[in-house]
Design a protein around this motif. Structure first.
Motif, short mmCIF file in Angstrom:
data_model
loop_
_atom_site.label_atom_id
_atom_site.label_comp_id
_atom_site.label_asym_id
_atom_site.label_seq_id
_atom_site.Cartn_x
_atom_site.Cartn_y
_atom_site.Cartn_z
N GLY A 30 -7.68 4.10 -37.72
CA GLY A 30 -8.61 4.73 -38.63
C GLY A 30 -10.04 4.40 -38.26
N GLY A 31 -10.97 5.15 -38.79
CA GLY A 31 -12.38 4.86 -38.58
C GLY A 31 -12.96 5.57 -37.37
N ASP A 32 -14.23 5.27 -37.12
CA ASP A 32 -14.97 5.96 -36.07
C ASP A 32 -14.91 5.26 -34.72
N TYR A 33 -14.54 3.98 -34.69
CA TYR A 33 -14.49 3.25 -33.42
C TYR A 33 -13.29 3.76 -32.64
N CYS A 34 -13.57 4.29 -31.44
CA CYS A 34 -12.51 4.91 -30.64
C CYS A 34 -12.73 4.51 -29.20
N SER A 35 -11.98 3.53 -28.74
CA SER A 35 -12.20 2.96 -27.41
C SER A 35 -10.86 2.62 -26.78
N TRP A 36 -10.83 2.59 -25.45
CA TRP A 36 -9.61 2.19 -24.76
C TRP A 36 -9.18 0.78 -25.18
N ARG A 37 -10.13 -0.06 -25.55
CA ARG A 37 -9.83 -1.47 -25.82
C ARG A 37 -9.62 -1.79 -27.30
N ALA A 38 -9.67 -0.77 -28.14
CA ALA A 38 -9.49 -1.01 -29.57
C ALA A 38 -8.05 -1.39 -29.88
N ASN A 39 -7.85 -1.92 -31.08
CA ASN A 39 -6.49 -2.20 -31.55
C ASN A 39 -5.91 -0.96 -32.19
N TYR A 40 -4.70 -0.64 -31.80
CA TYR A 40 -4.06 0.59 -32.27
C TYR A 40 -2.72 0.30 -32.92
N TYR A 41 -2.30 1.22 -33.74
CA TYR A 41 -0.92 1.29 -34.20
C TYR A 41 -0.18 2.19 -33.21
N TRP A 42 1.05 1.78 -32.83
CA TRP A 42 1.76 2.45 -31.75
C TRP A 42 3.02 3.14 -32.22
N GLY A 43 3.37 4.22 -31.53
CA GLY A 43 4.68 4.81 -31.67
C GLY A 43 5.67 4.11 -30.76
N GLN A 44 6.91 4.62 -30.74
CA GLN A 44 7.97 3.99 -29.96
C GLN A 44 7.99 4.45 -28.52
N GLY A 45 7.33 5.53 -28.22
CA GLY A 45 7.23 5.98 -26.83
C GLY A 45 8.22 7.09 -26.48
N THR A 46 7.86 7.85 -25.47
CA THR A 46 8.74 8.88 -24.92
C THR A 46 8.62 8.84 -23.40
N GLN A 47 9.74 8.88 -22.72
CA GLN A 47 9.77 8.71 -21.27
C GLN A 47 9.45 10.01 -20.55
N VAL A 48 8.58 9.92 -19.57
CA VAL A 48 8.27 11.04 -18.68
C VAL A 48 8.62 10.62 -17.27
N THR A 49 9.44 11.42 -16.60
CA THR A 49 9.85 11.14 -15.23
C THR A 49 9.54 12.35 -14.37
N VAL A 50 8.76 12.14 -13.32
CA VAL A 50 8.36 13.23 -12.42
C VAL A 50 8.94 12.93 -11.04
N SER A 51 9.76 13.82 -10.55
CA SER A 51 10.39 13.64 -9.25
C SER A 51 9.66 14.45 -8.18
N SER A 52 9.70 13.93 -6.97
CA SER A 52 9.00 14.61 -5.86
C SER A 52 9.89 15.64 -5.20
#
Length: 121
Positions: free
Chosen positions: A99-121
């Motif tokens: 929440g709030g206006d501070y938006c930075s790569w280094r901020a503290n975030y609440y996270w989801g559980q993730g989703t896997q992305v796999t790219v094959s060559s």
């Protein structure tokens, strides 16, 4: 307590596209700093794209011109459109919110559980 649920990951060949979704509850997407991060085994989590309450989105140099982050305020969903995928994009992708206006790569975030992305060559 907020909750973030990612979906849309999968396996794709290089050059293909995927769209990730993050359904948010307990957060109002339009009023929050939202982002996508990714992580591969043995490496630190890295920022991919951020979009705040105001201002334009920020992207990691490695995805500029290929990925697009967007909010659907009506549905309270965050998206990441990924085009021209490369094998090095393979990772677990996490949705992040604060929440709030501070938006930075280094901020503290609440996270989801993730989703896997796999790219094959």
């Amino acid at each position: 307590q907020g909750k973030l649920v990612e979906s849309g990951g999968g396996s794709v060949q290089a050059g293909g596209s995927l769209r990730l979704s993050c359904a948010a509850s307990g957060y109002t997407v339009s009023d929050s700093c939202m982002g996508w991060f990714r992580q591969t085994p043995g490496k630190e989590r890295e920022g991919v794209a951020l979009i705040g309450r105001v201002g334009g989105p920020n992207y990691a140099d490695s995805v500029k011109g290929r990925f697009t982050i967007a909010k659907d305020n009506a549905k309270n969903i965050l998206y990441l459109q990924m085009n021209s995928l490369k094998p090095e994009d393979t990772a677990m992708y996490y949705c992040a919110a604060r929440g709030g206006d501070y938006c930075s790569w280094r901020a503290n975030y609440y996270w989801g559980q993730g989703t896997q992305v796999t790219v094959s060559s």
